[in-house]
Design a protein around this motif. Structure first.
Motif, PDB file in Angstrom:
ATOM      1  N   UNK A 154     -68.267  42.747  41.922  1.00 21.84           N
ATOM      2  CA  UNK A 154     -68.384  41.458  41.406  1.00 21.84           C
ATOM      3  C   UNK A 154     -67.732  41.504  39.923  1.00 21.84           C
ATOM      4  N   UNK A 155     -67.768  40.198  39.764  1.00 18.13           N
ATOM      5  CA  UNK A 155     -67.203  39.897  38.228  1.00 18.13           C
ATOM      6  C   UNK A 155     -68.476  38.899  37.420  1.00 18.13           C
ATOM      7  N   UNK A 156     -68.909  39.641  36.526  1.00 15.59           N
ATOM      8  CA  UNK A 156     -70.305  39.417  35.762  1.00 15.59           C
ATOM      9  C   UNK A 156     -69.593  38.485  34.523  1.00 15.59           C
ATOM     10  N   UNK A 157     -70.036  37.552  34.152  1.00 18.43           N
ATOM     11  CA  UNK A 157     -70.251  36.974  33.011  1.00 18.43           C
ATOM     12  C   UNK A 157     -70.891  37.281  31.922  1.00 18.43           C
ATOM     13  N   UNK A 158     -72.009  38.017  32.033  1.00 15.03           N
ATOM     14  CA  UNK A 158     -72.823  38.573  31.131  1.00 15.03           C
ATOM     15  C   UNK A 158     -73.061  40.132  31.586  1.00 15.03           C
ATOM     16  N   UNK A 159     -72.321  40.849  31.273  1.00 11.83           N
ATOM     17  CA  UNK A 159     -72.514  42.294  31.778  1.00 11.83           C
ATOM     18  C   UNK A 159     -74.193  42.932  31.989  1.00 11.83           C
ATOM     19  N   UNK A 160     -74.574  42.776  30.491  1.00 14.56           N
ATOM     20  CA  UNK A 160     -75.870  43.555  30.379  1.00 14.56           C
ATOM     21  C   UNK A 160     -76.989  42.743  31.181  1.00 14.56           C
ATOM     22  N   UNK A 161     -76.743  41.279  31.447  1.00 11.42           N
ATOM     23  CA  UNK A 161     -77.689  40.681  32.242  1.00 11.42           C
ATOM     24  C   UNK A 161     -77.685  40.930  33.696  1.00 11.42           C
ATOM     25  N   UNK A 162     -76.457  40.939  34.158  1.00  9.39           N
ATOM     26  CA  UNK A 162     -76.046  41.349  35.536  1.00  9.39           C
ATOM     27  C   UNK A 162     -76.551  42.918  35.932  1.00  9.39           C
ATOM     28  N   UNK A 163     -76.216  43.821  34.800  1.00 10.66           N
ATOM     29  CA  UNK A 163     -76.598  45.120  35.282  1.00 10.66           C
ATOM     30  C   UNK A 163     -78.130  45.117  34.967  1.00 10.66           C
ATOM     31  N   UNK A 164     -78.919  44.441  34.443  1.00 11.25           N
ATOM     32  CA  UNK A 164     -80.356  44.484  34.459  1.00 11.25           C
ATOM     33  C   UNK A 164     -80.833  43.724  35.839  1.00 11.25           C
TER      34      UNK A 164
END
Length: 106
Positions: A11-21
């Motif tokens: 996936x491509x995430x716009x907010x890495x930290x938020x998506x990782x969490x």
């Protein structure tokens, strides 16, 4: 040439930290690997499959699979080697343009 299974989903995430969490804490997916890619200025986070950016299919011989697809008239990208795992892989696109990766585990 036979597909041996689904290898991973990216996936491509716009907010890495938020998506990782979300994927790790909320969905409780296990981190397989996490690498900073300096040349792309982005994180590569490998988790148990979830979400869809591209479909990755495991195969026994990426070069043979690429030759087979090209023989059927399918345009493919060049064969590459994953810098973290040493695995060989390449991409083509489905009729709607969805990237499909063929991945030969090392």
């Amino acid at each position: 040439m036979h597909i041996t299974g689904l290898h991973h989903v990216a996936i491509i995430a716009s907010d890495y930290a938020r998506s990782r969490d979300f994927y790790c804490r909320v969905l409780n997916l296990e981190v397989i690997a996490e690498n900073w890619r300096e040349e792309r200025q982005s994180w590569k986070l490998d988790l148990a499959p979830c979400g869809l950016r591209h479909l990755a299919l495991a195969c026994g011989d990426a070069a043979a699979m690429r030759a087979h697809l090209r023989g059927l008239g399918v345009e493919t990208e060049a064969l590459r080697v994953d810098e973290y795992t040493g695995a060989r892989f390449f991409f083509c696109a489905d009729p709607d343009g969805l990237p499909i990766e063929f991945y030969q585990p090392a």
